[in-house]
Scaffold this motif. Sequence first.
Motif, PDB file in Angstrom:
ATOM      1  N   PRO A  35     -34.988  23.830   7.581  1.00 56.43           N
ATOM      2  CA  PRO A  35     -34.165  23.860   6.273  1.00 56.43           C
ATOM      3  C   PRO A  35     -35.014  24.564   5.222  1.00 56.43           C
ATOM      4  N   GLU A  36     -36.261  23.920   5.044  1.00 56.31           N
ATOM      5  CA  GLU A  36     -36.977  24.299   3.901  1.00 56.31           C
ATOM      6  C   GLU A  36     -37.316  25.670   3.957  1.00 56.31           C
ATOM      7  N   GLU A  37     -37.860  26.123   5.511  1.00 55.88           N
ATOM      8  CA  GLU A  37     -38.297  27.504   5.746  1.00 55.88           C
ATOM      9  C   GLU A  37     -37.229  28.588   5.575  1.00 55.88           C
ATOM     10  N   THR A  38     -36.018  28.255   6.383  1.00 60.88           N
ATOM     11  CA  THR A  38     -35.147  29.141   6.547  1.00 60.88           C
ATOM     12  C   THR A  38     -34.078  29.220   5.732  1.00 60.88           C
ATOM     13  N   MET A  39     -33.460  28.132   4.980  1.00 56.46           N
ATOM     14  CA  MET A  39     -32.508  28.416   3.917  1.00 56.46           C
ATOM     15  C   MET A  39     -32.778  29.148   2.878  1.00 56.46           C
ATOM     16  N   PRO A  40     -33.880  29.236   2.234  1.00 55.35           N
ATOM     17  CA  PRO A  40     -34.179  30.169   0.872  1.00 55.35           C
ATOM     18  C   PRO A  40     -34.012  31.568   1.537  1.00 55.35           C
ATOM     19  N   GLY A  57     -20.384  29.831  11.339  1.00 56.85           N
ATOM     20  CA  GLY A  57     -20.271  29.359  12.650  1.00 56.85           C
ATOM     21  C   GLY A  57     -21.614  28.746  13.316  1.00 56.85           C
ATOM     22  N   CYS A  58     -21.641  27.234  13.317  1.00 60.69           N
ATOM     23  CA  CYS A  58     -22.959  26.534  13.315  1.00 60.69           C
ATOM     24  C   CYS A  58     -23.161  25.920  14.731  1.00 60.69           C
ATOM     25  N   PHE A  59     -24.305  25.868  14.986  1.00 62.71           N
ATOM     26  CA  PHE A  59     -24.998  24.864  16.229  1.00 62.71           C
ATOM     27  C   PHE A  59     -24.445  23.537  15.791  1.00 62.71           C
ATOM     28  N   GLY A  60     -24.157  22.634  16.852  1.00 66.08           N
ATOM     29  CA  GLY A  60     -23.679  21.417  16.414  1.00 66.08           C
ATOM     30  C   GLY A  60     -24.554  20.275  17.161  1.00 66.08           C
ATOM     31  N   PRO A  61     -23.881  19.221  17.121  1.00 65.85           N
ATOM     32  CA  PRO A  61     -22.803  18.767  16.502  1.00 65.85           C
ATOM     33  C   PRO A  61     -22.629  18.867  15.069  1.00 65.85           C
ATOM     34  N   ILE A  62     -21.512  19.078  14.790  1.00 67.26           N
ATOM     35  CA  ILE A  62     -21.213  19.140  13.298  1.00 67.26           C
ATOM     36  C   ILE A  62     -20.138  18.388  12.762  1.00 67.26           C
ATOM     37  N   THR A  70     -19.108  13.515   4.962  1.00 67.82           N
ATOM     38  CA  THR A  70     -20.206  14.374   5.574  1.00 67.82           C
ATOM     39  C   THR A  70     -19.518  15.644   6.159  1.00 67.82           C
ATOM     40  N   TYR A  71     -18.366  16.144   5.513  1.00 65.74           N
ATOM     41  CA  TYR A  71     -17.985  17.480   6.028  1.00 65.74           C
ATOM     42  C   TYR A  71     -19.080  18.626   5.638  1.00 65.74           C
ATOM     43  N   GLY A  72     -19.156  19.491   6.523  1.00 63.10           N
ATOM     44  CA  GLY A  72     -20.178  20.522   6.154  1.00 63.10           C
ATOM     45  C   GLY A  72     -21.543  20.137   6.514  1.00 63.10           C
ATOM     46  N   TYR A  73     -21.779  18.914   7.209  1.00 60.44           N
ATOM     47  CA  TYR A  73     -23.076  18.573   7.770  1.00 60.44           C
ATOM     48  C   TYR A  73     -23.575  19.093   9.333  1.00 60.44           C
ATOM     49  N   ILE A  74     -24.626  19.365   9.405  1.00 63.43           N
ATOM     50  CA  ILE A  74     -24.945  19.336  10.732  1.00 63.43           C
ATOM     51  C   ILE A  74     -25.391  17.772  11.278  1.00 63.43           C
ATOM     52  N   THR A  75     -24.856  17.342  12.186  1.00 65.26           N
ATOM     53  CA  THR A  75     -24.839  15.869  12.142  1.00 65.26           C
ATOM     54  C   THR A  75     -25.939  15.473  13.428  1.00 65.26           C
ATOM     55  N   LEU A  80     -34.241  18.201  15.059  1.00 68.84           N
ATOM     56  CA  LEU A  80     -34.240  16.894  14.200  1.00 68.84           C
ATOM     57  C   LEU A  80     -34.422  17.451  12.931  1.00 68.84           C
ATOM     58  N   ALA A  81     -35.275  18.410  12.584  1.00 66.91           N
ATOM     59  CA  ALA A  81     -35.052  19.051  11.161  1.00 66.91           C
ATOM     60  C   ALA A  81     -33.922  19.315  10.440  1.00 66.91           C
ATOM     61  N   TRP A  82     -32.990  19.515  11.249  1.00 63.71           N
ATOM     62  CA  TRP A  82     -31.411  19.829  10.957  1.00 63.71           C
ATOM     63  C   TRP A  82     -30.734  18.690  10.759  1.00 63.71           C
ATOM     64  N   ARG A  83     -31.319  17.412  11.310  1.00 67.37           N
ATOM     65  CA  ARG A  83     -30.181  16.309  11.477  1.00 67.37           C
ATOM     66  C   ARG A  83     -29.731  15.812  10.249  1.00 67.37           C
ATOM     67  N   ASN A  84     -28.578  15.909  10.037  1.00 64.43           N
ATOM     68  CA  ASN A  84     -27.658  15.308   8.734  1.00 64.43           C
ATOM     69  C   ASN A  84     -27.997  15.993   7.729  1.00 64.43           C
TER      70      ASN A  84
END
Length: 298
Positions: A35-40, A57-62, A70-75, A80-84
């Motif tokens: 997230p730190e590298e990709t989101m910006p 449209g997101c990979f999951g689980p979400i 936690t609506y809108g979270y990748i769970t 692992l970097a994108w968990r929660n």
Amino acid sequence: MRLGALEAGGTKMVCAIGDETGKIFEQISIPTVTPEETMPQLIGYFKQAKIEALGIGCFGPIDPDRCSDTYGYITSTPKLAWRNYNIVGAFREALACPVGFDTDVNGAVLGEVTFGQAKGKNCVVYVTIGTGVGAGIFIEGKLLHGMLHPEAGHVLMQKRADDPYQGKCPYHKTCLEGLAAGPAIEERWGQKAIALKDRKEVWDLEGYYIAQALSGYILTLSPEMIILGGGVMHQEQLFPIIRGYVKEMLGGYIRTKELEHMETYIVPSSLEDCQGIMGCLELAKRAAGENDCKDYKG
């Protein structure tokens, strides 16, 4: 309307600008790292585009439940970097616009029923078979969620007697993904799927497992159309094999006009691999139409 679409995959993030008719004006791809590298990069792209709403449209689980904290979270993703990670909240804060959110495969089925070959149908299943296996389900005019969202790529399979392979999925071993996704094909046969095109035994076994899963979906959901996408399904020789095994496995128990015409019932995607992005444009349109950005949990 000027809408943003994000097909968030485990390997790459496909970003696009389009409108409510499904027309895509431009499209880019950004590697999925952290997230730190990709989101910006993602935020910068959509911010300069001055979009009115964004569909993801997101990979999951979400967590797609609007009432959840936690609506809108990748769970519980294996990435692992994108968990929660609160992906919807991050975009809402940065872009100050409505954000539509669902799984990548629900986005794909939404694209097909809104703009593609499944328009006008009440129950459609879209299955993508590639690095993983996922299913999007459109039923009674809505995307299926339930307590979470469909994880039909992980239905358990009955192994064929001539298959000694133990399965690739770290959770279930012999689920559909564990036996039929691209990594399972490569591990079982020692080569990537693309190099095995002429090996009939490879695709007969692959078709058997896919058909077994589809037969279960047919008996459970009674879809009016099943659409198969993803990299593995570029092996077009699979379609007649799958259709033949589905007919055999159903054993004549269900008799409908759809099953009498398998070639128009179990079909490849119709939107030149843009069904996911086009579905995200529809998610964005719906989010803008709700006009309740303040009600989204961040």
